[in-house]
Design a protein around this motif. Sequence first.
Motif, PDB file in Angstrom:
ATOM      1  N   GLY A   1       0.820  -1.203   0.000  1.00  0.00           N
ATOM      2  CA  GLY A   1       0.000   0.000   0.000  1.00  0.00           C
ATOM      3  C   GLY A   1       0.856   1.254   0.000  1.00  0.00           C
ATOM      4  N   LYS A   2       1.960   1.242   0.748  1.00  0.00           N
ATOM      5  CA  LYS A   2       2.857   2.410   0.769  1.00  0.00           C
ATOM      6  C   LYS A   2       3.474   2.647  -0.603  1.00  0.00           C
ATOM      7  N   HIS A   3       3.778   1.565  -1.343  1.00  0.00           N
ATOM      8  CA  HIS A   3       4.276   1.753  -2.705  1.00  0.00           C
ATOM      9  C   HIS A   3       3.275   2.552  -3.532  1.00  0.00           C
ATOM     10  N   TRP A   4       1.995   2.163  -3.434  1.00  0.00           N
ATOM     11  CA  TRP A   4       0.988   2.886  -4.216  1.00  0.00           C
ATOM     12  C   TRP A   4       0.780   4.308  -3.689  1.00  0.00           C
TER      13      TRP A   4
ATOM     14  N   PHE B   1       5.635   4.158  18.328  1.00  0.00           N
ATOM     15  CA  PHE B   1       6.437   3.105  17.704  1.00  0.00           C
ATOM     16  C   PHE B   1       5.675   2.397  16.593  1.00  0.00           C
ATOM     17  N   SER B   2       4.690   3.075  16.025  1.00  0.00           N
ATOM     18  CA  SER B   2       3.933   2.511  14.908  1.00  0.00           C
ATOM     19  C   SER B   2       4.799   2.456  13.654  1.00  0.00           C
ATOM     20  N   ARG B   3       4.361   1.653  12.697  1.00  0.00           N
ATOM     21  CA  ARG B   3       5.053   1.583  11.410  1.00  0.00           C
ATOM     22  C   ARG B   3       5.082   2.959  10.753  1.00  0.00           C
ATOM     23  N   SER B   4       6.076   3.171   9.918  1.00  0.00           N
ATOM     24  CA  SER B   4       6.282   4.484   9.314  1.00  0.00           C
ATOM     25  C   SER B   4       5.139   4.907   8.410  1.00  0.00           C
ATOM     26  N   VAL B   5       4.430   3.953   7.819  1.00  0.00           N
ATOM     27  CA  VAL B   5       3.315   4.313   6.946  1.00  0.00           C
ATOM     28  C   VAL B   5       2.231   5.052   7.713  1.00  0.00           C
ATOM     29  N   PHE B   6       2.187   4.901   9.050  1.00  0.00           N
ATOM     30  CA  PHE B   6       1.158   5.552   9.861  1.00  0.00           C
ATOM     31  C   PHE B   6       1.637   6.867  10.477  1.00  0.00           C
ATOM     32  N   LEU B   7       2.881   7.252  10.219  1.00  0.00           N
ATOM     33  CA  LEU B   7       3.355   8.542  10.704  1.00  0.00           C
ATOM     34  C   LEU B   7       2.781   9.662   9.850  1.00  0.00           C
ATOM     35  N   GLN B   8       2.656  10.837  10.438  1.00  0.00           N
ATOM     36  CA  GLN B   8       2.194  12.006   9.698  1.00  0.00           C
ATOM     37  C   GLN B   8       3.133  12.276   8.534  1.00  0.00           C
ATOM     38  N   HIS B   9       2.560  12.381   7.340  1.00  0.00           N
ATOM     39  CA  HIS B   9       3.351  12.677   6.156  1.00  0.00           C
ATOM     40  C   HIS B   9       3.025  14.100   5.732  1.00  0.00           C
TER      41      HIS B   9
ATOM     42  N   ARG C   1      10.121  -3.239  19.673  1.00  0.00           N
ATOM     43  CA  ARG C   1       9.273  -2.100  20.013  1.00  0.00           C
ATOM     44  C   ARG C   1       8.223  -1.771  18.956  1.00  0.00           C
ATOM     45  N   LEU C   2       8.159  -2.522  17.871  1.00  0.00           N
ATOM     46  CA  LEU C   2       7.222  -2.178  16.803  1.00  0.00           C
ATOM     47  C   LEU C   2       5.795  -2.256  17.313  1.00  0.00           C
ATOM     48  N   GLY C   3       5.036  -1.164  17.126  1.00  0.00           N
ATOM     49  CA  GLY C   3       3.679  -1.083  17.647  1.00  0.00           C
ATOM     50  C   GLY C   3       2.664  -1.799  16.781  1.00  0.00           C
ATOM     51  N   PRO C   4       1.467  -2.042  17.314  1.00  0.00           N
ATOM     52  CA  PRO C   4       0.441  -2.816  16.597  1.00  0.00           C
ATOM     53  C   PRO C   4      -0.483  -1.988  15.727  1.00  0.00           C
ATOM     54  N   LYS C   5      -0.323  -0.682  15.679  1.00  0.00           N
ATOM     55  CA  LYS C   5      -1.261   0.172  14.944  1.00  0.00           C
ATOM     56  C   LYS C   5      -1.469  -0.351  13.529  1.00  0.00           C
ATOM     57  N   ALA C   6      -2.742  -0.417  13.109  1.00  0.00           N
ATOM     58  CA  ALA C   6      -3.056  -0.956  11.792  1.00  0.00           C
ATOM     59  C   ALA C   6      -3.955  -0.027  10.995  1.00  0.00           C
TER      60      ALA C   6
ATOM     61  N   TYR D   1      -7.821   2.737   3.107  1.00  0.00           N
ATOM     62  CA  TYR D   1      -8.492   2.088   1.966  1.00  0.00           C
ATOM     63  C   TYR D   1      -7.467   1.393   1.076  1.00  0.00           C
ATOM     64  N   VAL D   2      -6.359   2.053   0.803  1.00  0.00           N
ATOM     65  CA  VAL D   2      -5.328   1.474  -0.053  1.00  0.00           C
ATOM     66  C   VAL D   2      -4.744   0.216   0.586  1.00  0.00           C
ATOM     67  N   ILE D   3      -4.426   0.287   1.876  1.00  0.00           N
ATOM     68  CA  ILE D   3      -3.839  -0.869   2.571  1.00  0.00           C
ATOM     69  C   ILE D   3      -4.805  -2.050   2.546  1.00  0.00           C
ATOM     70  N   ARG D   4      -6.077  -1.792   2.824  1.00  0.00           N
ATOM     71  CA  ARG D   4      -7.066  -2.876   2.778  1.00  0.00           C
ATOM     72  C   ARG D   4      -7.174  -3.467   1.377  1.00  0.00           C
ATOM     73  N   SER D   5      -7.124  -2.621   0.381  1.00  0.00           N
ATOM     74  CA  SER D   5      -7.275  -3.089  -0.995  1.00  0.00           C
ATOM     75  C   SER D   5      -6.146  -4.033  -1.382  1.00  0.00           C
ATOM     76  N   PHE D   6      -4.926  -3.725  -0.984  1.00  0.00           N
ATOM     77  CA  PHE D   6      -3.815  -4.608  -1.310  1.00  0.00           C
ATOM     78  C   PHE D   6      -3.880  -5.897  -0.497  1.00  0.00           C
ATOM     79  N   ASN D   7      -4.278  -5.815   0.750  1.00  0.00           N
ATOM     80  CA  ASN D   7      -4.423  -7.036   1.540  1.00  0.00           C
ATOM     81  C   ASN D   7      -5.493  -7.957   0.964  1.00  0.00           C
ATOM     82  N   GLN D   8      -6.567  -7.365   0.457  1.00  0.00           N
ATOM     83  CA  GLN D   8      -7.657  -8.159  -0.109  1.00  0.00           C
ATOM     84  C   GLN D   8      -7.397  -8.530  -1.562  1.00  0.00           C
TER      85      GLN D   8
END
Length: 970
Positions: A159-162, A836-844, A806-811, A190-197
Motif C-alpha cells: 500500500g505504501k508503494h501505491w 512506535f507505529s510503522r512508518s506508513v502511519f506517521l504524519q506525512h 518495540r514495533l507497535g500494533p497500529k493498523a 483504503y489502499v492498505i485494505r485493498s492490497f491485503n484483499q
Amino acid sequence: MNRDRLTPPAGRPQSGERQTRRAHLCLSATFLGLVLLCSALGPRIAVSAQVDRSAAAVSHWAFQPLRPQPPPSSTPSPLTVGASSPIDRFVSQKLQGASLALNPSANAHTLIRRVAFILTGLPPSPAEIDTFVADRLPGAFERMVERYLASPRYGERWGKHWLDVAGYADSNGYFNADTDRPYAYRYRDYVIRSFNQDLPFDQFVREQIAGDELSGWKPGHPATAEIVRLLEATHYLRNGQDGSGESDGNPDEVRTDRYYALESAMQIMGSSLLGVTLQCAKCHDHKFEPISQKDYYSFQAFLYPAFHIEKWTKPNDRVVQAALPGQAEAWQAEEKRLDQQKELLQAEFSAWSAAHRPRGELVFQDSFDPGRPLRERWSNTAPGDDIPSGSPAVQLDSSDSPGAEVRDGRLWIREGGGSGDRWLSTKAAFDWRPAADGQWIQASFDLVSTSLALDSQGGGAERIGYVIAAHDFNDNSEVNGGNILIDGNPGGATAVHTDYPGSDAKSKGNLGASGYKPGHNYGIRITRKSTNEFLLEHLYDGAVDGESLKLSAEDLPRGGFAFEYCCGRSFIVDNVAIERSNESLPGWAATNAAFAKLLKERKKTLETATKAIAAQRTPKPGMIAWMTDSGPEAPQVRLLERGNHKTPGEPVEPVFFSMLAAKAPRGAGAFHKTATTTGRRTAWAQWLTEPDSVQAALLARVTVNRIWQHCFEIGLVATPENLGVSGAKPSHPELLDWLARQFIESGWSTKAVVRLILHSATFQQSSRPHDQGIAADPANQLLWRYPIHRLDAESIRDATLAVAGRLGPKAGGPYVPTPREGSGEVLVDESKPEAFSRSVFLQHRRTQVPTFLGNFDAPSVVFNCTRRASTTMPLQSLSLLNSEFSVKRAEDFAERLLREAGTDSDARQRIRQAFLLSAGREPDATELAHATQFITEQRRVYSDRPDAEQRTWADLCQSLLSLNSFLYLE
C-alpha cells in the motif's frame, strides 16, 4: 505576497513543466532532462513535432495492443540450468547472448529475509526463519511466500508503494503553512485494505477515479460499508498539492491556485496510470509524446466538473459525513457521557473556587432587580461619548430589538439582526489601570442563556461579546486606546480586539480556553505587572483560564463596561460585577498567596482529569475527505493558450487520448449522469480499463513494471513514470508484455504477479558477483544475479523497531504526529502511545519529513514519487551513530537479548541471537570472534560503571544495526 510554494505556480505564460527542489523528490533524471529540453525548444519545432507524434502513435511499443508473447523454449544447456519458469526463460534468453547464466539459488536464510522485506518491509522473526529452514518438503519456498502474502503487513508495505505513486500526503502543501488534511488517513487505510484483499487492480483504479459515481450515493442518505469504501477511494484525486484554502484573495492568484490543484491531479494520473508525461502539453503540443495540447485539455474536461474553477470548494471543505447505521448515534451518546463527566469536574472546581477565592472590593454590581429601571445604571452611550453607539441605538427597558430589558431578574439582550455594532454600557466609568504592581481589576457576569424568544429578525448568539474601557464608539475622541472587545467564543479560545469597532481595530490574539456556554460565570481580569505592562486574563467560573495577553497603559483608558450587540447575537446574563483587589483588608496578601497555591494544585488536578476524558474521545464517525462533481451539469472547458488561464481559447469536449483511442471519440452526450455528477470520470475510468484495449494494455504494462521494480529495485523500464517515447527502453520487452498479459488474465491480481516473480529462479538467485558477469554486464541489466540494494527509509526504521522489540500494533486510523522540535528536527514524540507505529502511519507532511526518514531518502512529495532515490551520504551514518532514535533502539535491542537469550558466560548465545534478529542469520566464525572480543573490551571500558553490562550490549547492538548486513538486501 511571497508564499514560497513548494513548486512554481501554474497558469503563467511559461512551459508546463516543473522542476523540483531536490533530486530525491522522485522525479527521474530522465524526466528532468526532458523538461529542460522541452522548455528550451519551445514552439520552434512544432511542425516536426507533429510528424514525430504521428509516427510515435503508430510505432511506439508502449502504445500498442498486447500481443501473445510465448516464453522462449527451454533448451537444456549449461547457461539455462534452473531456468524453469517462463520468467527465467525470458531472462536466460538474454543472458545466453552475453554468454552468461543465472546465478545459483541463494541460501535459505538469504531467501526468507529477501522475501520478508519485499512483501512486508519487515525482517523475518527467528521463529519464521527456523520454520522455513527446517521445512525440507517440496514447496517450502512457495509456502513461505504465501504466509507473507497473507500477512496484514503485506498491505502496509505494498500500500505504501501505491501511496507514493498516488502522491499521498497528510497536508495540502503548496505554501510554507502546509495545512493539515485531517481525514486523508481514510484513503491510506483504503489502499492498505485493498492490497491485503488483492482487490482487482482495474477495479481499484475505477474506484479511485469515480467511486462517488459508482456508489450511487447521495449526501444525507444512509450509507453502507461498500459506499463508505468507494467514497474513501476518491481521495486519490485530491492527493496533489492544493493551496486554494490559503489563497490571499487576489483574483488572478486564486484562479491560478485552483488550476494548479486540477493540474496536479492530471499529472499524478498521467505518471501513475498511463506512464506518460502530460504536463508538457499544457502550454503547447508535446515535443516528444503523441499528445497534443488539445488532448491535454480534452483530458482536463473529464476532471473539470470535480475541480470546477467557478464553483470551487476549498480542500478542507471537501468533506462529507457517511456514517454506517448506528455509528453516529453511538458516538453522540459517548460524547454526551464524556461532556457530562467534564462538566461535573468543572462544576466541582468552580464551586470550590467560588467558595474559597478572596473577594475584592466591589466597584459595581447589578443583579437586575425587576423593580429598578435599567436606564438608571445602563445607557446606549458609553461614558464620555458624544453620541449613542450604532444606528438604530439600543432601546433600554424595551422588548423591541435592538433592545435591553430586565425580565425574571435577568438582563435580556435583544439583537435586531443584520450587521453593525451597538453597545449597552454602564453609565459609570472605571479605572482599568490598577495603581500598583500586582493589583488587579476584573469584570464578570453569569451567562444564563444563548437563546431567547426573538422577533422575526433575531437569531441565537454565535458569540457573547462584551467591551471594557468603552468610551468612544465613533472614533472621534482625543483619548487613544480603549474599546477592547472580548468576543466570547462558544467553541474555545476567545478573540480580543482593541479600538473596536472601525477599520482601525486591531486583533490582539486569543484569550482563555473554555467556550462560552450557559450555566457558567465569565469575565476578564487585568493585573498590573509594571508601569506600562498589564496582563489580561480570562476568567471562567471565577478562576483564571487558558492563555493570557499583554496590554499597555494606552490600551486601558478610563471607560465603561458594555455588552456588544452585533450580527444577530441575542443572549441572557445576570450578576454583572466589577471588582478590584483590596490591599487594605487585613491579611489580604497572605490570603491571596495561600489561595493561589491551592488554586494551582486544584487546576493541575482538573487538567489531568480533563486530559484523561479527552483521550477517550474519538473522531466524529463517517467523516470522509472525498471528491465529487459540483453538480450534474458539465461546465464548458476551454483550451488555455500557452497554459495561461487569462487567455482562454477554443472550447474542448471530453475526448479520450487520440494515441490510445481505438474507437471513435465519445462525446459528452454519451455520459451517464447521476443525480449529483456528470458521469465523466466513470466514463474515463471504464475506458482506461476496457478489456482488450490499447489503454488497458498500457495500464497493465505500467503496473507490472512497477511491481517488478519493487521486487528488484529497478523496473524492466528504468523510468516507471515514463514509458513514452522520451522514456527509457525496456530491458526485456517481451517479458514485460508477457507479465502484463498474465496480470490481466489473472483478473488484475497484484498478488498473482508477485507470486510469478518470486517463484522464479531469477528472483531466488544469489547476489554473489563474479568476474565474467561484471565484465559482460557491470550494471546487471541482464539480471545474471539478484541486485543488492539498500532498504528504503521506512524499512530501516520499521526493521529497527522490530529488531528492538518495540514495533507497535497500529493498523490504521489517524496519523501519528511528527512535530518539528526546537532544534529543527522532525521527530516522533516517544512519550505518545503510538510512537512506535510503522512508518506508513506517521504524519506525512510535505514540508516536514521525519528527520530519520529524510536522511534515508524518504520523499517530500511534490506531485508523486514513482521511484525512490537511493543515496549514500554522511548524514545516514551520523543518524545511525548519534540520533536519539538509534541510541534508544540499541538499548531496547540489548534488553530484548537479555530477556530472550539470557546470560551466558561467554556471550556467544546472545551474539548468535543478535545476528539472527538483525541479519536474519547466525554469525560466521570470524564475525562471532570479533563480536566476542568486542564484548570483552567494552566490558573493560565500562568496568567502573554500574550499568556496564547494559552499555556494553547496547554498543554491540547499535553496531549491528549500522552494518550492511542489516541495511542492505542481498
